[in-house]
Design a protein around this motif. Sequence first.
Motif, PDB file in Angstrom:
ATOM      1  N   SER A 197       0.816  -1.219   0.000  1.00 21.57           N
ATOM      2  CA  SER A 197       0.000   0.000   0.000  1.00 21.57           C
ATOM      3  C   SER A 197       0.843   1.259   0.000  1.00 21.57           C
ATOM      4  O   SER A 197       0.374   2.326  -0.429  1.00 21.57           O
ATOM      5  CB  SER A 197      -0.936   0.004   1.219  1.00 21.57           C
ATOM      6  OG  SER A 197      -0.200  -0.037   2.433  1.00 21.57           O
ATOM      7  N   ASP A 198       2.099   1.159   0.455  1.00 17.37           N
ATOM      8  CA  ASP A 198       2.999   2.315   0.442  1.00 17.37           C
ATOM      9  C   ASP A 198       3.988   2.250  -0.718  1.00 17.37           C
ATOM     10  O   ASP A 198       4.957   3.005  -0.754  1.00 17.37           O
ATOM     11  CB  ASP A 198       3.744   2.426   1.774  1.00 17.37           C
ATOM     12  CG  ASP A 198       4.540   1.170   2.119  1.00 17.37           C
ATOM     13  OD1 ASP A 198       4.573   0.229   1.285  1.00 17.37           O
ATOM     14  OD2 ASP A 198       5.124   1.114   3.217  1.00 17.37           O
ATOM     15  N   GLY A 199       3.744   1.335  -1.654  1.00 16.90           N
ATOM     16  CA  GLY A 199       4.602   1.246  -2.836  1.00 16.90           C
ATOM     17  C   GLY A 199       5.819   0.357  -2.665  1.00 16.90           C
ATOM     18  O   GLY A 199       6.717   0.378  -3.511  1.00 16.90           O
ATOM     19  N   HIS A 200       5.870  -0.443  -1.598  1.00 20.19           N
ATOM     20  CA  HIS A 200       7.055  -1.285  -1.433  1.00 20.19           C
ATOM     21  C   HIS A 200       6.970  -2.524  -2.315  1.00 20.19           C
ATOM     22  O   HIS A 200       5.889  -2.990  -2.657  1.00 20.19           O
ATOM     23  CB  HIS A 200       7.270  -1.674   0.035  1.00 20.19           C
ATOM     24  CG  HIS A 200       6.272  -2.615   0.610  1.00 20.19           C
ATOM     25  ND1 HIS A 200       5.295  -2.237   1.494  1.00 20.19           N
ATOM     26  CD2 HIS A 200       6.108  -3.958   0.451  1.00 20.19           C
ATOM     27  CE1 HIS A 200       4.584  -3.284   1.857  1.00 20.19           C
ATOM     28  NE2 HIS A 200       5.050  -4.352   1.222  1.00 20.19           N
ATOM     29  N   ILE A 201       8.120  -3.032  -2.704  1.00 12.62           N
ATOM     30  CA  ILE A 201       8.255  -4.310  -3.387  1.00 12.62           C
ATOM     31  C   ILE A 201       9.201  -5.167  -2.565  1.00 12.62           C
ATOM     32  O   ILE A 201      10.165  -4.663  -1.985  1.00 12.62           O
ATOM     33  CB  ILE A 201       8.750  -4.184  -4.840  1.00 12.62           C
ATOM     34  CG1 ILE A 201      10.007  -3.316  -4.937  1.00 12.62           C
ATOM     35  CG2 ILE A 201       7.654  -3.657  -5.737  1.00 12.62           C
ATOM     36  CD1 ILE A 201      10.628  -3.276  -6.322  1.00 12.62           C
ATOM     37  N   LYS A 229      15.669  -5.583   7.112  1.00  7.88           N
ATOM     38  CA  LYS A 229      14.845  -4.372   7.054  1.00  7.88           C
ATOM     39  C   LYS A 229      13.873  -4.349   8.230  1.00  7.88           C
ATOM     40  O   LYS A 229      13.437  -5.390   8.722  1.00  7.88           O
ATOM     41  CB  LYS A 229      14.039  -4.311   5.749  1.00  7.88           C
ATOM     42  CG  LYS A 229      14.843  -3.920   4.540  1.00  7.88           C
ATOM     43  CD  LYS A 229      15.369  -2.486   4.622  1.00  7.88           C
ATOM     44  CE  LYS A 229      14.264  -1.458   4.523  1.00  7.88           C
ATOM     45  NZ  LYS A 229      14.783  -0.073   4.548  1.00  7.88           N
ATOM     46  N   THR A 230      13.548  -3.141   8.667  1.00  6.48           N
ATOM     47  CA  THR A 230      12.555  -2.928   9.711  1.00  6.48           C
ATOM     48  C   THR A 230      11.229  -2.576   9.052  1.00  6.48           C
ATOM     49  O   THR A 230      11.169  -1.666   8.212  1.00  6.48           O
ATOM     50  CB  THR A 230      12.987  -1.784  10.650  1.00  6.48           C
ATOM     51  OG1 THR A 230      14.239  -2.119  11.243  1.00  6.48           O
ATOM     52  CG2 THR A 230      11.957  -1.558  11.745  1.00  6.48           C
ATOM     53  N   LEU A 231      10.167  -3.286   9.407  1.00  8.79           N
ATOM     54  CA  LEU A 231       8.862  -3.045   8.804  1.00  8.79           C
ATOM     55  C   LEU A 231       8.166  -1.856   9.471  1.00  8.79           C
ATOM     56  O   LEU A 231       8.248  -1.661  10.684  1.00  8.79           O
ATOM     57  CB  LEU A 231       7.979  -4.289   8.935  1.00  8.79           C
ATOM     58  CG  LEU A 231       8.474  -5.553   8.263  1.00  8.79           C
ATOM     59  CD1 LEU A 231       7.441  -6.665   8.410  1.00  8.79           C
ATOM     60  CD2 LEU A 231       8.789  -5.303   6.792  1.00  8.79           C
ATOM     61  N   THR A 232       7.459  -1.093   8.660  1.00  7.78           N
ATOM     62  CA  THR A 232       6.664   0.004   9.193  1.00  7.78           C
ATOM     63  C   THR A 232       5.404  -0.537   9.864  1.00  7.78           C
ATOM     64  O   THR A 232       4.969  -1.669   9.624  1.00  7.78           O
ATOM     65  CB  THR A 232       6.246   0.973   8.078  1.00  7.78           C
ATOM     66  OG1 THR A 232       5.345   0.285   7.179  1.00  7.78           O
ATOM     67  CG2 THR A 232       7.455   1.482   7.305  1.00  7.78           C
ATOM     68  N   ASP A 233       4.807   0.299  10.689  1.00  2.14           N
ATOM     69  CA  ASP A 233       3.549  -0.094  11.327  1.00  2.14           C
ATOM     70  C   ASP A 233       2.469  -0.367  10.278  1.00  2.14           C
ATOM     71  O   ASP A 233       1.641  -1.263  10.443  1.00  2.14           O
ATOM     72  CB  ASP A 233       3.074   1.003  12.282  1.00  2.14           C
ATOM     73  CG  ASP A 233       3.929   1.082  13.537  1.00  2.14           C
ATOM     74  OD1 ASP A 233       4.631   0.106  13.852  1.00  2.14           O
ATOM     75  OD2 ASP A 233       3.889   2.143  14.212  1.00  2.14           O
ATOM     76  N   ALA A 234       2.477   0.422   9.191  1.00  7.27           N
ATOM     77  CA  ALA A 234       1.475   0.232   8.140  1.00  7.27           C
ATOM     78  C   ALA A 234       1.619  -1.136   7.480  1.00  7.27           C
ATOM     79  O   ALA A 234       0.624  -1.825   7.222  1.00  7.27           O
ATOM     80  CB  ALA A 234       1.583   1.344   7.103  1.00  7.27           C
TER      81      ALA A 234
END
Length: 261
Positions: free
Chosen positions: A135-139, A155-160
């Motif tokens: 949803s935030d454009g990550h691949i 990598k650290t994941l965002t809350d979203a």
Amino acid sequence: MEVVITSSPDEIAQLAADAVQRLIESTDRPVLGLATGSSPLSTYRELIERHRDGRLTFARTSAFLLDEYVGLPPGHPAAYRTFIEHEFAEHVDLPDDALYGPDGCSDDLAHESVAYEQQIASAGGIDLQLLGVGSDGHIGFNEPASSLGSRTRLKTLTDATRADNARFFGDDVDAVPRHVLTQGVGTILEAGHLLLLAAGESKAGPIALAIEGPVTAMVPASALQLHPHATVIIDEPAAQALGHADYYREAFANKPPWQHI
């Protein structure tokens, strides 16, 4: 970049499976990159069906996962290796020793990341990489601000992102790991063919940014614009924010018969 707008998720699956089958039938030792999440599921089911009715064999194929959670034990139902095994590998003739993924339980995650890059290189590189988009454009798990030249790493994941993935953890956000190992954007861009699949209105925003926005680390999927063979296959709801949708439809409708995606 080629953008293909389809009438349904089933058509997405058909076109994506066609691309995978063409690769397998034309390559001695094909190497697939496998994505997890909901986006590729219908494609995996179509590939399984083609295998079951004798149209497709994976006996000469090897496959690499995009990413893996850190800290989930082997066999955990939400682990991405478990997902791929249950949703795809167990249903086809992919050799047991030909499915590779980063070890999220390694005692040395930095070394594991380098070793995974070396495994991909030793296999000759990935021929076709399946992708979804967050949803935030990550691949992969390359969150916004990931370097477009990044390699496999922690990598650290965002809350979203954790909230998006909570459905795989009984809707318990706190159960979603905070860290992952993921192929980097630079790693992904080295695959021979990138095939991004997306369906549904919720994907319209990130798809528009990835296809028609600037190339930026803040939208990691926009890096596909830099690739010589990137294909985005979406349905009408996922296409609704595109400013040039009519052009994409016209271009695909008038492709030469011999020119595949």
